[in-house]
Design a protein around this motif. Sequence first.
Motif, PDB file in Angstrom:
ATOM      1  N   ARG A 132       0.861  -1.178   0.000  1.00 14.25           N
ATOM      2  CA  ARG A 132       0.000   0.000   0.000  1.00 14.25           C
ATOM      3  C   ARG A 132       0.895   1.224   0.000  1.00 14.25           C
ATOM      4  N   GLU A 133       0.636   2.144  -0.930  1.00 13.78           N
ATOM      5  CA  GLU A 133       1.390   3.385  -0.987  1.00 13.78           C
ATOM      6  C   GLU A 133       1.007   4.262   0.202  1.00 13.78           C
ATOM      7  N   LEU A 134       2.003   4.889   0.817  1.00  9.11           N
ATOM      8  CA  LEU A 134       1.786   5.751   1.979  1.00  9.11           C
ATOM      9  C   LEU A 134       1.854   7.212   1.567  1.00  9.11           C
ATOM     10  N   GLY A 135       0.990   8.037   2.140  1.00  7.51           N
ATOM     11  CA  GLY A 135       1.026   9.478   1.900  1.00  7.51           C
ATOM     12  C   GLY A 135       2.153  10.140   2.672  1.00  7.51           C
ATOM     13  N   ARG A 136       2.479  11.345   2.287  1.00  2.26           N
ATOM     14  CA  ARG A 136       3.580  12.095   2.881  1.00  2.26           C
ATOM     15  C   ARG A 136       3.474  12.199   4.405  1.00  2.26           C
ATOM     16  N   GLN A 137       2.322  12.636   4.917  1.00  2.00           N
ATOM     17  CA  GLN A 137       2.176  12.811   6.363  1.00  2.00           C
ATOM     18  C   GLN A 137       2.274  11.482   7.109  1.00  2.00           C
ATOM     19  N   GLU A 138       1.717  10.426   6.526  1.00  2.00           N
ATOM     20  CA  GLU A 138       1.816   9.103   7.157  1.00  2.00           C
ATOM     21  C   GLU A 138       3.268   8.638   7.172  1.00  2.00           C
ATOM     22  N   CYS A 139       4.000   8.887   6.096  1.00  2.00           N
ATOM     23  CA  CYS A 139       5.420   8.540   6.045  1.00  2.00           C
ATOM     24  C   CYS A 139       6.191   9.228   7.169  1.00  2.00           C
ATOM     25  N   LEU A 140       5.989  10.539   7.305  1.00  2.00           N
ATOM     26  CA  LEU A 140       6.702  11.298   8.336  1.00  2.00           C
ATOM     27  C   LEU A 140       6.306  10.841   9.734  1.00  2.00           C
ATOM     28  N   ARG A 141       5.042  10.518   9.931  1.00  2.00           N
ATOM     29  CA  ARG A 141       4.583  10.019  11.236  1.00  2.00           C
ATOM     30  C   ARG A 141       5.258   8.684  11.565  1.00  2.00           C
ATOM     31  N   LEU A 142       5.328   7.789  10.601  1.00  2.00           N
ATOM     32  CA  LEU A 142       5.951   6.486  10.837  1.00  2.00           C
ATOM     33  C   LEU A 142       7.431   6.625  11.160  1.00  2.00           C
ATOM     34  N   MET A 143       8.097   7.577  10.518  1.00  2.00           N
ATOM     35  CA  MET A 143       9.527   7.763  10.762  1.00  2.00           C
ATOM     36  C   MET A 143       9.816   8.146  12.210  1.00  2.00           C
ATOM     37  N   THR A 144       8.875   8.804  12.874  1.00  2.00           N
ATOM     38  CA  THR A 144       9.111   9.195  14.271  1.00  2.00           C
ATOM     39  C   THR A 144       9.120   7.990  15.202  1.00  2.00           C
ATOM     40  N   LYS A 145       8.713   6.830  14.714  1.00  2.31           N
ATOM     41  CA  LYS A 145       8.610   5.639  15.556  1.00  2.31           C
ATOM     42  C   LYS A 145       9.884   4.793  15.583  1.00  2.31           C
ATOM     43  N   VAL A 146      10.867   5.137  14.741  1.00  2.00           N
ATOM     44  CA  VAL A 146      12.106   4.356  14.706  1.00  2.00           C
ATOM     45  C   VAL A 146      13.306   5.272  14.935  1.00  2.00           C
ATOM     46  N   PRO A 147      14.360   4.759  15.599  1.00  3.06           N
ATOM     47  CA  PRO A 147      15.492   5.630  15.926  1.00  3.06           C
ATOM     48  C   PRO A 147      16.614   5.657  14.893  1.00  3.06           C
ATOM     49  N   VAL A 148      16.629   4.690  13.962  1.00  4.91           N
ATOM     50  CA  VAL A 148      17.753   4.548  13.045  1.00  4.91           C
ATOM     51  C   VAL A 148      17.246   4.454  11.610  1.00  4.91           C
ATOM     52  N   GLY A 149      17.982   5.091  10.716  1.00  3.31           N
ATOM     53  CA  GLY A 149      17.711   4.992   9.286  1.00  3.31           C
ATOM     54  C   GLY A 149      19.034   4.917   8.551  1.00  3.31           C
ATOM     55  N   ARG A 150      18.982   5.065   7.223  1.00  2.00           N
ATOM     56  CA  ARG A 150      20.179   4.986   6.411  1.00  2.00           C
ATOM     57  C   ARG A 150      20.229   6.182   5.460  1.00  2.00           C
ATOM     58  N   ILE A 151      21.370   6.866   5.452  1.00  6.45           N
ATOM     59  CA  ILE A 151      21.574   7.950   4.494  1.00  6.45           C
ATOM     60  C   ILE A 151      22.297   7.365   3.286  1.00  6.45           C
ATOM     61  N   VAL A 152      21.814   7.730   2.114  1.00  7.42           N
ATOM     62  CA  VAL A 152      22.399   7.269   0.856  1.00  7.42           C
ATOM     63  C   VAL A 152      22.991   8.496   0.167  1.00  7.42           C
ATOM     64  N   PHE A 153      24.284   8.455  -0.107  1.00  9.64           N
ATOM     65  CA  PHE A 153      24.978   9.593  -0.677  1.00  9.64           C
ATOM     66  C   PHE A 153      26.065   9.090  -1.616  1.00  9.64           C
ATOM     67  N   THR A 154      26.777  10.004  -2.240  1.00 11.60           N
ATOM     68  CA  THR A 154      27.841   9.632  -3.169  1.00 11.60           C
ATOM     69  C   THR A 154      29.195   9.836  -2.503  1.00 11.60           C
ATOM     70  N   ARG A 155      30.023   8.804  -2.597  1.00 17.19           N
ATOM     71  CA  ARG A 155      31.393   8.881  -2.064  1.00 17.19           C
ATOM     72  C   ARG A 155      32.333   8.418  -3.173  1.00 17.19           C
ATOM     73  N   GLY A 156      33.157   9.309  -3.659  1.00 15.85           N
ATOM     74  CA  GLY A 156      34.075   8.942  -4.736  1.00 15.85           C
ATOM     75  C   GLY A 156      33.355   8.451  -5.979  1.00 15.85           C
TER      76      GLY A 156
END
Length: 146
Positions: free
Chosen positions: A8-32
């Motif tokens: 099920r696709e999640l809306g923006r506000q639901e996504c942000l609300r769910l993120m407050t429930k977990v302490p760790v995530g992953r940043i994806v960036f460019t290195r070299g």
Amino acid sequence: MYPNDGFRELGRQECLRLMTKVPVGRIVFTRGALPAVLPVNFGLDDDGAVLLRTSAASDLVRAVEGAVVAFEADDVDAARQSGWSVVVTGSATVVTDAAEHERLARTGPASWVPAPQEAFIRIEPELVTGRELVGGRTLYGVDIGT
């Protein structure tokens, strides 16, 4: 998402609300010129921006300043085969304003590895997407597991 794919696709506000429930995530960036993924603890600012607190001398600070990055957080229950995943994509900036840095020092995420000089990285939530696994082991009432 595809219709009837078990998600099920999640809306923006639901996504942000769910993120407050977990302490760790992953940043994806460019290195070299290659993609890099780093697990980090995080918080959300009032406007939904993802906040990271790290050493001001870290390679991460130099790698993400002014770059477009992705940030992913999720919560998965492998036993129940259920969960959700959210991705925030946007520009990353290092907070340089002294008043803003002071505010985030009081209200932002605490670093799990404190450093003598800390920096805050702010990821603007330009694109917020998410999905929730709704099918699990029984998709449409049919047990699909063995």
